[in-house]
Design a protein around this motif. Sequence first.
Motif, PDB file in Angstrom:
ATOM      1  N   LEU B  66      66.473  44.989  49.225  1.00  0.00           N
ATOM      2  CA  LEU B  66      67.212  44.207  50.209  1.00  0.00           C
ATOM      3  C   LEU B  66      67.299  44.972  51.516  1.00  0.00           C
ATOM      4  CD1 LEU B  66      68.995  41.780  50.993  1.00  0.00           C
ATOM      5  CD2 LEU B  66      70.951  43.049  50.060  1.00  0.00           C
ATOM      6  N   ASN B  67      66.882  44.327  52.590  1.00  0.00           N
ATOM      7  CA  ASN B  67      66.992  44.876  53.938  1.00  0.00           C
ATOM      8  C   ASN B  67      67.911  43.953  54.732  1.00  0.00           C
ATOM      9  OD1 ASN B  67      66.661  45.546  56.667  1.00  0.00           O
ATOM     10  ND2 ASN B  67      64.547  46.176  56.383  1.00  0.00           N
ATOM     11  N   LYS B  68      69.176  44.325  54.775  1.00  0.00           N
ATOM     12  CA  LYS B  68      70.164  43.429  55.390  1.00  0.00           C
ATOM     13  C   LYS B  68      69.948  43.279  56.887  1.00  0.00           C
ATOM     14  CE  LYS B  68      73.633  45.685  53.553  1.00  0.00           C
ATOM     15  NZ  LYS B  68      72.945  46.417  52.479  1.00  0.00           N
ATOM     16  N   SER B  69      69.536  44.322  57.552  1.00  0.00           N
ATOM     17  CA  SER B  69      69.353  44.224  58.993  1.00  0.00           C
ATOM     18  C   SER B  69      68.239  43.252  59.341  1.00  0.00           C
ATOM     19  CB  SER B  69      69.070  45.600  59.598  1.00  0.00           C
ATOM     20  OG  SER B  69      67.887  46.148  59.041  1.00  0.00           O
ATOM     21  N   ALA B  70      67.230  43.191  58.485  1.00  0.00           N
ATOM     22  CA  ALA B  70      66.122  42.273  58.702  1.00  0.00           C
ATOM     23  C   ALA B  70      66.335  40.936  58.014  1.00  0.00           C
ATOM     24  CB  ALA B  70      64.819  42.889  58.218  1.00  0.00           C
ATOM     25  N   LYS B  71      67.412  40.834  57.242  1.00  0.00           N
ATOM     26  CA  LYS B  71      67.676  39.640  56.433  1.00  0.00           C
ATOM     27  C   LYS B  71      66.455  39.314  55.585  1.00  0.00           C
ATOM     28  CE  LYS B  71      71.092  37.452  59.480  1.00  0.00           C
ATOM     29  NZ  LYS B  71      70.884  38.223  60.715  1.00  0.00           N
ATOM     30  N   HIS B  72      66.040  40.286  54.844  1.00  0.00           N
ATOM     31  CA  HIS B  72      64.802  40.170  54.070  1.00  0.00           C
ATOM     32  C   HIS B  72      64.993  40.807  52.697  1.00  0.00           C
ATOM     33  CE1 HIS B  72      60.434  40.078  53.393  1.00  0.00           C
ATOM     34  NE2 HIS B  72      60.591  41.274  52.860  1.00  0.00           N
ATOM     35  N   LEU B  73      64.476  40.131  51.689  1.00  0.00           N
ATOM     36  CA  LEU B  73      64.424  40.763  50.383  1.00  0.00           C
ATOM     37  C   LEU B  73      63.048  40.542  49.764  1.00  0.00           C
ATOM     38  CD1 LEU B  73      66.293  38.823  47.596  1.00  0.00           C
ATOM     39  CD2 LEU B  73      66.163  37.916  49.889  1.00  0.00           C
ATOM     40  N   SER B  74      62.728  41.431  48.850  1.00  0.00           N
ATOM     41  CA  SER B  74      61.426  41.333  48.207  1.00  0.00           C
ATOM     42  C   SER B  74      61.557  41.678  46.728  1.00  0.00           C
ATOM     43  CB  SER B  74      60.407  42.252  48.884  1.00  0.00           C
ATOM     44  OG  SER B  74      60.818  43.598  48.798  1.00  0.00           O
ATOM     45  N   LEU B  75      60.635  41.142  45.974  1.00  0.00           N
ATOM     46  CA  LEU B  75      60.551  41.414  44.537  1.00  0.00           C
ATOM     47  C   LEU B  75      59.213  42.092  44.273  1.00  0.00           C
ATOM     48  CD1 LEU B  75      61.616  41.012  41.591  1.00  0.00           C
ATOM     49  CD2 LEU B  75      60.299  38.873  41.580  1.00  0.00           C
ATOM     50  N   HIS B  76      59.276  43.255  43.643  1.00  0.00           N
ATOM     51  CA  HIS B  76      58.068  43.970  43.277  1.00  0.00           C
ATOM     52  C   HIS B  76      57.905  43.919  41.765  1.00  0.00           C
ATOM     53  CE1 HIS B  76      57.746  46.605  47.146  1.00  0.00           C
ATOM     54  NE2 HIS B  76      58.275  45.432  47.408  1.00  0.00           N
ATOM     55  N   ILE B  77      56.717  43.584  41.335  1.00  0.00           N
ATOM     56  CA  ILE B  77      56.413  43.561  39.908  1.00  0.00           C
ATOM     57  C   ILE B  77      55.276  44.562  39.672  1.00  0.00           C
ATOM     58  CG2 ILE B  77      55.776  42.153  37.920  1.00  0.00           C
ATOM     59  CD1 ILE B  77      56.579  39.671  39.545  1.00  0.00           C
ATOM     60  N   VAL B  78      55.593  45.603  38.894  1.00  0.00           N
ATOM     61  CA  VAL B  78      54.597  46.640  38.646  1.00  0.00           C
ATOM     62  C   VAL B  78      54.666  47.103  37.184  1.00  0.00           C
ATOM     63  CG1 VAL B  78      53.754  48.906  39.327  1.00  0.00           C
ATOM     64  CG2 VAL B  78      54.882  47.479  41.017  1.00  0.00           C
ATOM     65  N   PRO B  79      53.571  47.082  36.433  1.00  0.00           N
ATOM     66  CA  PRO B  79      52.304  46.439  36.787  1.00  0.00           C
ATOM     67  C   PRO B  79      52.365  44.939  36.512  1.00  0.00           C
ATOM     68  CG  PRO B  79      52.163  47.429  34.607  1.00  0.00           C
ATOM     69  CD  PRO B  79      53.549  47.735  35.121  1.00  0.00           C
ATOM     70  N   SER B  80      51.633  44.173  37.240  1.00  0.00           N
ATOM     71  CA  SER B  80      51.603  42.727  37.024  1.00  0.00           C
ATOM     72  C   SER B  80      50.832  42.401  35.749  1.00  0.00           C
ATOM     73  CB  SER B  80      50.941  42.032  38.224  1.00  0.00           C
ATOM     74  OG  SER B  80      51.629  42.338  39.411  1.00  0.00           O
ATOM     75  N   GLN B  81      51.307  41.374  35.056  1.00  0.00           N
ATOM     76  CA  GLN B  81      50.678  40.935  33.816  1.00  0.00           C
ATOM     77  C   GLN B  81      50.382  39.434  33.915  1.00  0.00           C
ATOM     78  OE1 GLN B  81      53.584  41.920  30.826  1.00  0.00           O
ATOM     79  NE2 GLN B  81      53.300  44.135  31.059  1.00  0.00           N
ATOM     80  N   PRO B  82      49.382  38.963  33.198  1.00  0.00           N
ATOM     81  CA  PRO B  82      49.070  37.520  33.254  1.00  0.00           C
ATOM     82  C   PRO B  82      50.264  36.634  32.915  1.00  0.00           C
ATOM     83  CG  PRO B  82      47.272  38.711  32.222  1.00  0.00           C
ATOM     84  CD  PRO B  82      48.380  39.713  32.417  1.00  0.00           C
TER      85      PRO B  82
END
Lengths: 112, 113
Positions: B66-82
Amino acid sequence: SQTIHQWPATLVQPVGSPLSLECTVEGTSNPNLYWYRQAAGRGLQLLFYSVGIGQISSEVPQNLSASRPQDRQFILSSKKLLLSDSGFYLCAWTLGRGTEAFFGQGTRLTVV
Amino acid sequence: DQQVKQNSPSLSVQEGRISILNCDYTNSMFDYFLWYKKYPAEGPTFLISISSIKDKNEDGRFTVFLNKSAKHLSLHIVPSQPGDSAVYFCAASLRYNFNKFYFGSGTKLNVKP
């Protein structure tokens, strides 16, 4: 454990017919209840939410209404369906502030 | 008025690599953020959440930033699976307002074997 039931799973209704979708929650008391709709290619739009029996808040003006006759029962209704009411309807519940929402399996409504 | 936006409707990633799903919001009063995963004809299932007092939350292969100053959030999936292939929705909530959730339009993730 808590579970949420939503029915029917699919529904095909003619334009102008009434609608009643039912949602019930088990295993908890005094949940916050929600109705969402996902139109084709769109996100989840909040339609109604309820914090208690008989307490309904509407998020968007529309052809639909909601009722909460019992603590764990939430009903979505319409007197006369429109083509634009087609979509995937989801019921959800939360226990309160700062908790995630849990969703039912959804109802696919097609108005023809 | 879309208060939560997911500008990428789809994302394709190779199995084993990282998937990064992005979400932007406009309401600075949002104080609780969530990610949901959805398969066709099913209700969304909760994945991970983050409170506005944190900037990172990790749960197994899933991490939300979460980056509140940028009003941005992201989800990271590692490692990705089918099996991660699904539509991912981000959501934001105003906890003082009876926990109403506002959802983005979703990003369809395809993890290729």
